[in-house]
Design a protein around this motif. Structure first.
Motif, PDB file in Angstrom:
ATOM      1  N   LEU A 173       0.843  -1.187   0.000  1.00  0.00           N
ATOM      2  CA  LEU A 173       0.000   0.000   0.000  1.00  0.00           C
ATOM      3  C   LEU A 173       0.885   1.247   0.000  1.00  0.00           C
ATOM      4  N   VAL A 174       0.630   2.126  -0.944  1.00  0.00           N
ATOM      5  CA  VAL A 174       1.416   3.348  -1.089  1.00  0.00           C
ATOM      6  C   VAL A 174       0.451   4.523  -1.206  1.00  0.00           C
ATOM      7  N   ASP A 175       0.726   5.583  -0.493  1.00  0.00           N
ATOM      8  CA  ASP A 175      -0.133   6.766  -0.511  1.00  0.00           C
ATOM      9  C   ASP A 175       0.153   7.584  -1.771  1.00  0.00           C
ATOM     10  N   THR A 176      -0.567   7.256  -2.839  1.00  0.00           N
ATOM     11  CA  THR A 176      -0.405   7.920  -4.134  1.00  0.00           C
ATOM     12  C   THR A 176      -1.780   8.261  -4.704  1.00  0.00           C
ATOM     13  N   ARG A 193      -6.347   1.758   9.565  1.00  0.00           N
ATOM     14  CA  ARG A 193      -6.559   0.380  10.003  1.00  0.00           C
ATOM     15  C   ARG A 193      -5.474  -0.551   9.478  1.00  0.00           C
ATOM     16  N   THR A 194      -5.056  -0.324   8.239  1.00  0.00           N
ATOM     17  CA  THR A 194      -4.033  -1.184   7.653  1.00  0.00           C
ATOM     18  C   THR A 194      -2.666  -0.912   8.266  1.00  0.00           C
ATOM     19  N   ALA A 195      -2.337   0.350   8.475  1.00  0.00           N
ATOM     20  CA  ALA A 195      -1.051   0.691   9.081  1.00  0.00           C
ATOM     21  C   ALA A 195      -0.888   0.050  10.449  1.00  0.00           C
ATOM     22  N   ALA A 196      -1.989  -0.102  11.168  1.00  0.00           N
ATOM     23  CA  ALA A 196      -1.930  -0.666  12.518  1.00  0.00           C
ATOM     24  C   ALA A 196      -1.490  -2.126  12.523  1.00  0.00           C
ATOM     25  N   VAL A 197      -1.693  -2.838  11.402  1.00  0.00           N
ATOM     26  CA  VAL A 197      -1.306  -4.253  11.360  1.00  0.00           C
ATOM     27  C   VAL A 197      -0.023  -4.493  10.560  1.00  0.00           C
ATOM     28  N   LEU A 198       0.420  -3.506   9.807  1.00  0.00           N
ATOM     29  CA  LEU A 198       1.667  -3.678   9.057  1.00  0.00           C
ATOM     30  C   LEU A 198       2.857  -3.729  10.011  1.00  0.00           C
ATOM     31  N   PRO A 199       3.831  -4.580   9.752  1.00  0.00           N
ATOM     32  CA  PRO A 199       5.019  -4.617  10.606  1.00  0.00           C
ATOM     33  C   PRO A 199       5.737  -3.278  10.708  1.00  0.00           C
ATOM     34  N   PRO A 237      -2.309 -10.695   7.512  1.00  0.00           N
ATOM     35  CA  PRO A 237      -3.560 -10.691   6.731  1.00  0.00           C
ATOM     36  C   PRO A 237      -4.034  -9.267   6.462  1.00  0.00           C
ATOM     37  N   LEU A 238      -4.399  -9.015   5.213  1.00  0.00           N
ATOM     38  CA  LEU A 238      -4.945  -7.717   4.838  1.00  0.00           C
ATOM     39  C   LEU A 238      -6.366  -7.921   4.321  1.00  0.00           C
TER      40      LEU A 238
END
Length: 239
Positions: A173-176, A193-199, A237-238
């Motif tokens: 995921l890239v903020d573009t 929500r996704t950032a919270a689970v990314l390593p 998991p995403l």
């Protein structure tokens, strides 16, 4: 990177533009292509060091003429992308999926064929795929197939075109601007929500991925490789 020439296809926004800026900062002459004259005009003001061209990556004659004029091209970076291909397979509109392949996979192949005669003997080709190529996210079968097709080019072309190097970078995921179709509130919520689970605990910027693309393009010991620049998204998991 001085006295080198780069051609960044799809270089007017997102990862493509960020990569063009990285290579230009290193001293290279950088040509960028885009389909919209308005964006190219704006970049002529904000990024006067980049050489802009209006071109469609799916037009072999235009890409051939551009490469001939700019060449020899040391680093070809293919950042052309499309916003289509998402959806549950039961409802996936096949006409739309064909357009998605035209916009990305066929644009990549067309450009490679057109530019190849004008690549430097020690040059490189760097492709942009995405995590969807190897992830298992429901609703992404179409876009996954497009990106997997792009990645499938890497190893055989690295062997076939040697000593020209061929690599790909697979972002997560890239903020573009690719996410501009989502309402701002929905995008922010999904990113949070996704950032919270990314390593790595954050969504990548285009600049972070661009550094990896520049490495793949310029490092003379890298070929036949797909570099995963996904913040560890493949490990969790995403949805």
């Amino acid at each position: 990177m001085s006295k080198r020439t780069a051609l960044v296809v799809g270089g007017t926004s997102g990862i493509g533009l960020a990569t063009a800026r990285v290579l230009r900062a290193g001293g290279a002459t950088v040509h960028i292509t885009g389909r919209g004259q308005e964006r190219l005009g704006a970049l002529a003001v904000t990024d006067a060091g980049l050489v802009g061209h209006r071109a469609d990556a799916g037009d072999p004659d235009r890409m051939r003429a551009l490469a001939e004029a700019a060449g020899p091209v040391d680093w070809l970076i293919l950042a052309a992308s499309g916003g289509e291909g998402l959806g549950a397979v039961a409802d996936l509109e096949l006409t739309m999926l064909r357009r998605a392949f035209e916009a990305k996979f066929w644009a990549h192949v067309t450009t490679i064929q057109a530019v190849l005669p004008h690549l430097a003997p020690d040059g490189s080709i760097t492709l942009l795929s995405a995590i969807s190529a190897r992830a298992a996210m429901p609703g992404t079968a179409g876009i996954a197939a497009v990106n997997a097709a792009v990645e499938a080019l890497v190893k055989p072309l690295a062997a076939e075109l040697a000593p020209i190097r061929v690599n790909a970078v697979s972002p997560g995921l890239v903020d573009t601007p690719w996410w501009s179709g989502l309402p701002e509130d929905a995008r922010r919520d999904y990113f949070a929500r996704t950032a919270a689970v990314l390593p790595v605990r954050h969504i990548a910027s285009a600049e972070e991925v661009a550094e990896v693309v520049a490495l793949a393009a310029t490092n003379t010991n890298l070929t036949g490789t797909v570099i995963e620049a996904d913040g560890g998204a493949r490990l969790v998991p995403l949805s």
